[in-house]
Design a protein around this motif. Structure first.
Motif, short mmCIF file in Angstrom:
data_model
loop_
_atom_site.label_atom_id
_atom_site.label_comp_id
_atom_site.label_asym_id
_atom_site.label_seq_id
_atom_site.Cartn_x
_atom_site.Cartn_y
_atom_site.Cartn_z
N VAL A 116 36.31 24.80 73.13
CA VAL A 116 36.86 26.13 72.92
C VAL A 116 37.33 26.72 74.24
O VAL A 116 38.39 27.37 74.32
CB VAL A 116 35.83 27.06 72.26
N ASP A 117 36.58 26.49 75.30
CA ASP A 117 36.99 26.95 76.62
C ASP A 117 38.34 26.34 77.01
O ASP A 117 39.23 27.03 77.51
CB ASP A 117 35.92 26.58 77.65
N TYR A 118 38.49 25.05 76.74
CA TYR A 118 39.76 24.39 77.02
C TYR A 118 40.88 25.00 76.17
O TYR A 118 42.00 25.22 76.64
CB TYR A 118 39.67 22.89 76.71
N LEU A 119 40.57 25.28 74.89
CA LEU A 119 41.56 25.85 73.99
C LEU A 119 42.05 27.20 74.50
O LEU A 119 43.26 27.48 74.51
CB LEU A 119 40.96 26.00 72.59
N ASN A 150 36.47 31.24 58.92
CA ASN A 150 36.36 31.88 60.23
C ASN A 150 37.14 31.11 61.29
O ASN A 150 37.83 31.70 62.14
CB ASN A 150 34.89 31.98 60.65
N ARG A 151 37.05 29.79 61.24
CA ARG A 151 37.78 28.97 62.21
C ARG A 151 39.29 29.15 62.05
O ARG A 151 40.02 29.31 63.03
CB ARG A 151 37.41 27.49 62.08
N MET A 152 39.76 29.12 60.80
CA MET A 152 41.19 29.27 60.56
C MET A 152 41.68 30.65 61.00
O MET A 152 42.77 30.79 61.55
CB MET A 152 41.49 29.05 59.06
N THR A 153 40.87 31.68 60.75
CA THR A 153 41.24 33.03 61.17
C THR A 153 41.38 33.11 62.68
O THR A 153 42.33 33.71 63.21
CB THR A 153 40.19 34.05 60.69
N ILE A 182 38.28 24.38 67.93
CA ILE A 182 37.05 25.10 67.61
C ILE A 182 36.20 24.16 66.76
O ILE A 182 36.50 23.96 65.58
CB ILE A 182 37.35 26.40 66.85
N PRO A 183 35.16 23.55 67.31
CA PRO A 183 34.40 22.56 66.55
C PRO A 183 33.55 23.19 65.45
O PRO A 183 33.13 24.35 65.56
CB PRO A 183 33.52 21.91 67.62
N GLU A 184 33.31 22.41 64.41
CA GLU A 184 32.49 22.87 63.29
C GLU A 184 31.07 23.16 63.75
O GLU A 184 30.39 24.03 63.19
CB GLU A 184 32.49 21.82 62.19
N SER A 185 30.61 22.46 64.77
CA SER A 185 29.26 22.69 65.28
C SER A 185 29.12 24.07 65.92
O SER A 185 28.01 24.59 66.05
CB SER A 185 28.89 21.61 66.31
N TYR A 186 30.26 24.67 66.31
CA TYR A 186 30.23 26.01 66.92
C TYR A 186 30.41 27.09 65.86
O TYR A 186 29.67 28.07 65.83
CB TYR A 186 31.31 26.11 67.98
N ILE A 187 31.41 26.90 64.99
CA ILE A 187 31.65 27.84 63.89
C ILE A 187 31.72 27.01 62.61
O ILE A 187 32.70 26.31 62.36
CB ILE A 187 32.95 28.63 64.09
N ARG A 235 44.55 31.43 63.88
CA ARG A 235 45.71 32.30 63.67
C ARG A 235 45.78 33.40 64.72
O ARG A 235 46.85 33.71 65.26
CB ARG A 235 45.66 32.93 62.27
N ARG A 236 44.64 33.99 65.01
CA ARG A 236 44.62 35.06 66.02
C ARG A 236 44.99 34.54 67.40
O ARG A 236 45.70 35.20 68.15
CB ARG A 236 43.24 35.72 66.03
N LEU A 237 44.50 33.34 67.72
CA LEU A 237 44.85 32.75 69.01
C LEU A 237 46.35 32.47 69.10
O LEU A 237 46.96 32.64 70.16
CB LEU A 237 44.07 31.44 69.21
#
Length: 212
Positions: free
Chosen positions: A120-123, A85-88, A75-80, A91-93
């Motif tokens: 993110v799509d790849y992730l 929020n990214r760490m959350t 999840i790149p910083e440029s997106y979130i 964890r959810r993923l």
């Protein structure tokens, strides 16, 4: 970074995600690179405890398949921009159990942050493949432009007869290696091809397990 200790918190998260650099040798390699230093320490402690007989074995569902397609999945910083929020979301993923839950999380991300970037799509696709890996007992998949190497958990497969039949049907496109992994020869020049091909391959192995 507007509070006392925020820099240390950021560094700790970065250490978890990317690992500790050149930590145990001339080059970083193996599971430290893949899972990060903190989780690696936990895995190492569990392995030592198992060898000492302090614990019986790793619980089913606790293991995490390792998938490497040779391209960034994050999840790149440029997106979130917000780290928490990214760490959350990471964890959810990591706790997603089925495709419906994954699709719901993807829809939530699109609603909150906009269209998914490529990484993110790849992730999300990797998370879906990992779910199939758990069902089929696939512990590791190394994917490149020329195919994939598949390794099985504890070097066993629930439907060995079906697996041998699959390898025979592939003829010169599949080969069992001395370490009991299987190389599937393919032509996957782009990450999208690797993701799609890996999904189909692991899905095929999952069907063999379900047919056992």
């Amino acid at each position: 970074l507007d509070s006392l200790g925020a820099g240390f918190t950021l560094a700790s998260h970065d250490l978890d995600i990317r690992g500790g650099g050149n930590l145990l040798g001339d080059e970083q390699s193996g599971q430290i690179r893949e899972v990060g230093f903190e989780l690696y320490q936990e895995m190492l402690e569990e392995a030592v405890a198992q060898m000492k007989g302090d614990i019986e074995s790793e619980e089913e569902g606790q293991w995490s398949p390792q998938i490497n397609i040779g391209t960034p999945v994050l999840i790149p910083e440029s997106y979130i921009a917000d780290l928490e929020n990214r760490m959350t979301l990471y964890r959810r993923l990591s706790q997603v159990e089925d495709k419906t839950e994954l699709d719901g999380l993807a829809a939530e991300m699109i609603d909150r942050f906009g269209p998914l970037p490529e990484e993110v799509d790849y992730l999300l696709k990797i998370v879906e493949i990992k779910g199939l890996c758990r069902l089929s007992g696939v512990e590791k998949v190394e994917v490149g432009p020329k195919g994939a190497v598949v390794g099985f958990r504890n070097q066993t497969f629930a439907n060995p007869a079906g697996l041998i039949e699959l390898v025979n049907d592939e003829r010169d496109r599949a080969k069992i290696r001395p370490d009991q992994t299987i190389f599937f020869k393919r032509v996957w020049a782009h990450p999208e091809d690797r993701l799609k091909g890996t999904f189909q391959l692991v899905q095929q192995l999952t069907k063999l397990v379900q047919a056992a």
